[in-house]
Design a protein around this motif. Structure first.
Motif, PDB file in Angstrom:
ATOM      1  N   LEU A 245       0.829  -1.202   0.000  1.00  0.00           N
ATOM      2  CA  LEU A 245       0.000   0.000   0.000  1.00  0.00           C
ATOM      3  C   LEU A 245       0.868   1.258   0.000  1.00  0.00           C
ATOM      4  N   ALA A 246       1.868   1.278   0.862  1.00  0.00           N
ATOM      5  CA  ALA A 246       2.746   2.451   0.960  1.00  0.00           C
ATOM      6  C   ALA A 246       3.520   2.677  -0.337  1.00  0.00           C
ATOM      7  N   THR A 247       4.052   1.612  -0.922  1.00  0.00           N
ATOM      8  CA  THR A 247       4.805   1.784  -2.168  1.00  0.00           C
ATOM      9  C   THR A 247       3.873   2.162  -3.316  1.00  0.00           C
ATOM     10  N   GLY A 248       2.615   1.737  -3.248  1.00  0.00           N
ATOM     11  CA  GLY A 248       1.646   2.160  -4.264  1.00  0.00           C
ATOM     12  C   GLY A 248       1.373   3.647  -4.196  1.00  0.00           C
ATOM     13  N   VAL A 249       1.227   4.154  -2.990  1.00  0.00           N
ATOM     14  CA  VAL A 249       1.019   5.599  -2.821  1.00  0.00           C
ATOM     15  C   VAL A 249       2.239   6.361  -3.314  1.00  0.00           C
ATOM     16  N   LEU A 250       3.439   5.892  -2.945  1.00  0.00           N
ATOM     17  CA  LEU A 250       4.664   6.547  -3.407  1.00  0.00           C
ATOM     18  C   LEU A 250       4.782   6.505  -4.925  1.00  0.00           C
ATOM     19  N   SER A 251       4.387   5.394  -5.527  1.00  0.00           N
ATOM     20  CA  SER A 251       4.412   5.288  -6.992  1.00  0.00           C
ATOM     21  C   SER A 251       3.498   6.323  -7.629  1.00  0.00           C
ATOM     22  N   GLY A 252       2.332   6.525  -7.026  1.00  0.00           N
ATOM     23  CA  GLY A 252       1.385   7.516  -7.543  1.00  0.00           C
ATOM     24  C   GLY A 252       1.946   8.920  -7.513  1.00  0.00           C
ATOM     25  N   PHE A 253       2.805   9.196  -6.549  1.00  0.00           N
ATOM     26  CA  PHE A 253       3.447  10.508  -6.458  1.00  0.00           C
ATOM     27  C   PHE A 253       4.690  10.595  -7.334  1.00  0.00           C
ATOM     28  N   GLY A 254       5.066   9.493  -7.973  1.00  0.00           N
ATOM     29  CA  GLY A 254       6.238   9.501  -8.841  1.00  0.00           C
ATOM     30  C   GLY A 254       7.552   9.361  -8.087  1.00  0.00           C
ATOM     31  N   ILE A 255       7.511   8.796  -6.894  1.00  0.00           N
ATOM     32  CA  ILE A 255       8.703   8.720  -6.060  1.00  0.00           C
ATOM     33  C   ILE A 255       9.515   7.458  -6.330  1.00  0.00           C
ATOM     34  N   GLY A 256       8.974   6.480  -6.953  1.00  0.00           N
ATOM     35  CA  GLY A 256       9.726   5.262  -7.231  1.00  0.00           C
ATOM     36  C   GLY A 256       9.359   4.119  -6.311  1.00  0.00           C
ATOM     37  N   GLY A 257       8.080   4.004  -6.015  1.00  0.00           N
ATOM     38  CA  GLY A 257       7.613   2.954  -5.129  1.00  0.00           C
ATOM     39  C   GLY A 257       7.892   1.565  -5.664  1.00  0.00           C
ATOM     40  N   GLY A 258       7.933   1.416  -6.987  1.00  0.00           N
ATOM     41  CA  GLY A 258       8.236   0.109  -7.578  1.00  0.00           C
ATOM     42  C   GLY A 258       9.624  -0.375  -7.216  1.00  0.00           C
ATOM     43  N   SER A 259      10.588   0.533  -7.213  1.00  0.00           N
ATOM     44  CA  SER A 259      11.947   0.165  -6.813  1.00  0.00           C
ATOM     45  C   SER A 259      11.975  -0.252  -5.351  1.00  0.00           C
ATOM     46  N   LEU A 260      11.231   0.461  -4.532  1.00  0.00           N
ATOM     47  CA  LEU A 260      11.152   0.099  -3.118  1.00  0.00           C
ATOM     48  C   LEU A 260      10.475  -1.254  -2.940  1.00  0.00           C
ATOM     49  N   LEU A 261       9.470  -1.519  -3.753  1.00  0.00           N
ATOM     50  CA  LEU A 261       8.778  -2.805  -3.667  1.00  0.00           C
ATOM     51  C   LEU A 261       9.729  -3.942  -4.018  1.00  0.00           C
TER      52      LEU A 261
ATOM     53  N   ARG B 192      11.032 -13.216 -10.136  1.00  0.00           N
ATOM     54  CA  ARG B 192       9.623 -13.159  -9.720  1.00  0.00           C
ATOM     55  C   ARG B 192       9.277 -11.772  -9.179  1.00  0.00           C
ATOM     56  N   ALA B 193      10.200 -11.157  -8.425  1.00  0.00           N
ATOM     57  CA  ALA B 193       9.966  -9.811  -7.889  1.00  0.00           C
ATOM     58  C   ALA B 193       9.797  -8.809  -9.031  1.00  0.00           C
ATOM     59  N   GLY B 194      10.581  -8.948 -10.083  1.00  0.00           N
ATOM     60  CA  GLY B 194      10.435  -8.063 -11.242  1.00  0.00           C
ATOM     61  C   GLY B 194       9.083  -8.233 -11.910  1.00  0.00           C
ATOM     62  N   GLY B 195       8.634  -9.482 -12.037  1.00  0.00           N
ATOM     63  CA  GLY B 195       7.314  -9.738 -12.620  1.00  0.00           C
ATOM     64  C   GLY B 195       6.191  -9.183 -11.762  1.00  0.00           C
ATOM     65  N   LEU B 196       6.303  -9.368 -10.451  1.00  0.00           N
ATOM     66  CA  LEU B 196       5.297  -8.805  -9.540  1.00  0.00           C
ATOM     67  C   LEU B 196       5.280  -7.284  -9.621  1.00  0.00           C
ATOM     68  N   ASN B 197       6.468  -6.695  -9.747  1.00  0.00           N
ATOM     69  CA  ASN B 197       6.546  -5.240  -9.856  1.00  0.00           C
ATOM     70  C   ASN B 197       5.864  -4.747 -11.131  1.00  0.00           C
ATOM     71  N   LEU B 198       6.014  -5.482 -12.223  1.00  0.00           N
ATOM     72  CA  LEU B 198       5.339  -5.089 -13.470  1.00  0.00           C
ATOM     73  C   LEU B 198       3.816  -5.185 -13.325  1.00  0.00           C
ATOM     74  N   LEU B 199       3.328  -6.251 -12.704  1.00  0.00           N
ATOM     75  CA  LEU B 199       1.888  -6.372 -12.474  1.00  0.00           C
ATOM     76  C   LEU B 199       1.382  -5.252 -11.565  1.00  0.00           C
ATOM     77  N   TYR B 200       2.159  -4.950 -10.572  1.00  0.00           N
ATOM     78  CA  TYR B 200       1.849  -3.885  -9.623  1.00  0.00           C
ATOM     79  C   TYR B 200       1.774  -2.549 -10.344  1.00  0.00           C
ATOM     80  N   PHE B 201       2.724  -2.313 -11.233  1.00  0.00           N
ATOM     81  CA  PHE B 201       2.770  -1.069 -11.995  1.00  0.00           C
ATOM     82  C   PHE B 201       1.538  -0.942 -12.892  1.00  0.00           C
ATOM     83  N   ILE B 202       1.140  -2.037 -13.511  1.00  0.00           N
ATOM     84  CA  ILE B 202      -0.035  -2.009 -14.388  1.00  0.00           C
ATOM     85  C   ILE B 202      -1.272  -1.579 -13.607  1.00  0.00           C
ATOM     86  N   CYS B 203      -1.349  -1.935 -12.334  1.00  0.00           N
ATOM     87  CA  CYS B 203      -2.493  -1.550 -11.503  1.00  0.00           C
ATOM     88  C   CYS B 203      -2.404  -0.102 -11.025  1.00  0.00           C
ATOM     89  N   CYS B 204      -1.196   0.371 -10.708  1.00  0.00           N
ATOM     90  CA  CYS B 204      -1.024   1.719 -10.137  1.00  0.00           C
ATOM     91  C   CYS B 204      -0.943   2.818 -11.198  1.00  0.00           C
TER      92      CYS B 204
END
Length: 124
Positions: A9-25, A39-51
């Motif tokens: 949730l926190a990294t999603g909010v940071l991603s929305g602000f353009g801070i780089g939450g995906g890297s933190l995830l 697998r973490a890279g794949g999850l990050n891509l799926l996460y990005f598609i949602c955010c």
């Protein structure tokens, strides 16, 4: 489980602000949760598609998207991404992992220690 949800949730909010939450995830998934890098890279891509769509709509609504820059970045980014993917398939994953770590450290240190330009000033 709850902690993983809160980190997501926190990294999603940071991603929305353009801070780089995906890297933190990715750091969380690989360093704390023990998820393999691929697998973490794949999850990050799926996460990005949602955010990303929500953040993009918000930026468009607030007239923060420079469409000319979008065209240039897309024209340069698509072929460069394909080339980088081909090159990455030839490089040992340990070197890719180390290079990514160095890149994250560089970005983090730059964010912490580099002076931000004042509003209206050209970036250096």
């Amino acid at each position: 489980m709850l902690l993983n949800f809160l980190v997501g949730l926190a990294t999603g909010v940071l991603s929305g602000f353009g801070i780089g939450g995906g890297s933190l995830l990715i750091l969380w998934l690989t360093g704390v949760a023990g998820v393999p890098q691929f697998r973490a890279g794949g999850l990050n891509l799926l996460y990005f598609i949602c955010c990303a769509p929500t953040a993009l709509l918000s930026h468009i609504k607030n007239k923060l998207v420079e469409w000319r820059a979008v065209l240039w970045c897309t024209a340069a980014g698509v072929p460069t991404s394909v080339l980088a993917a081909v090159l990455a398939s030839w490089v040992d994953t340990d070197w890719l992992r180390r290079g990514f770590g160095v890149l994250l450290l560089y970005i983090g240190l730059r964010e912490l220690f580099c002076k931000k330009p004042k509003t209206g000033d050209a970036p250096s």
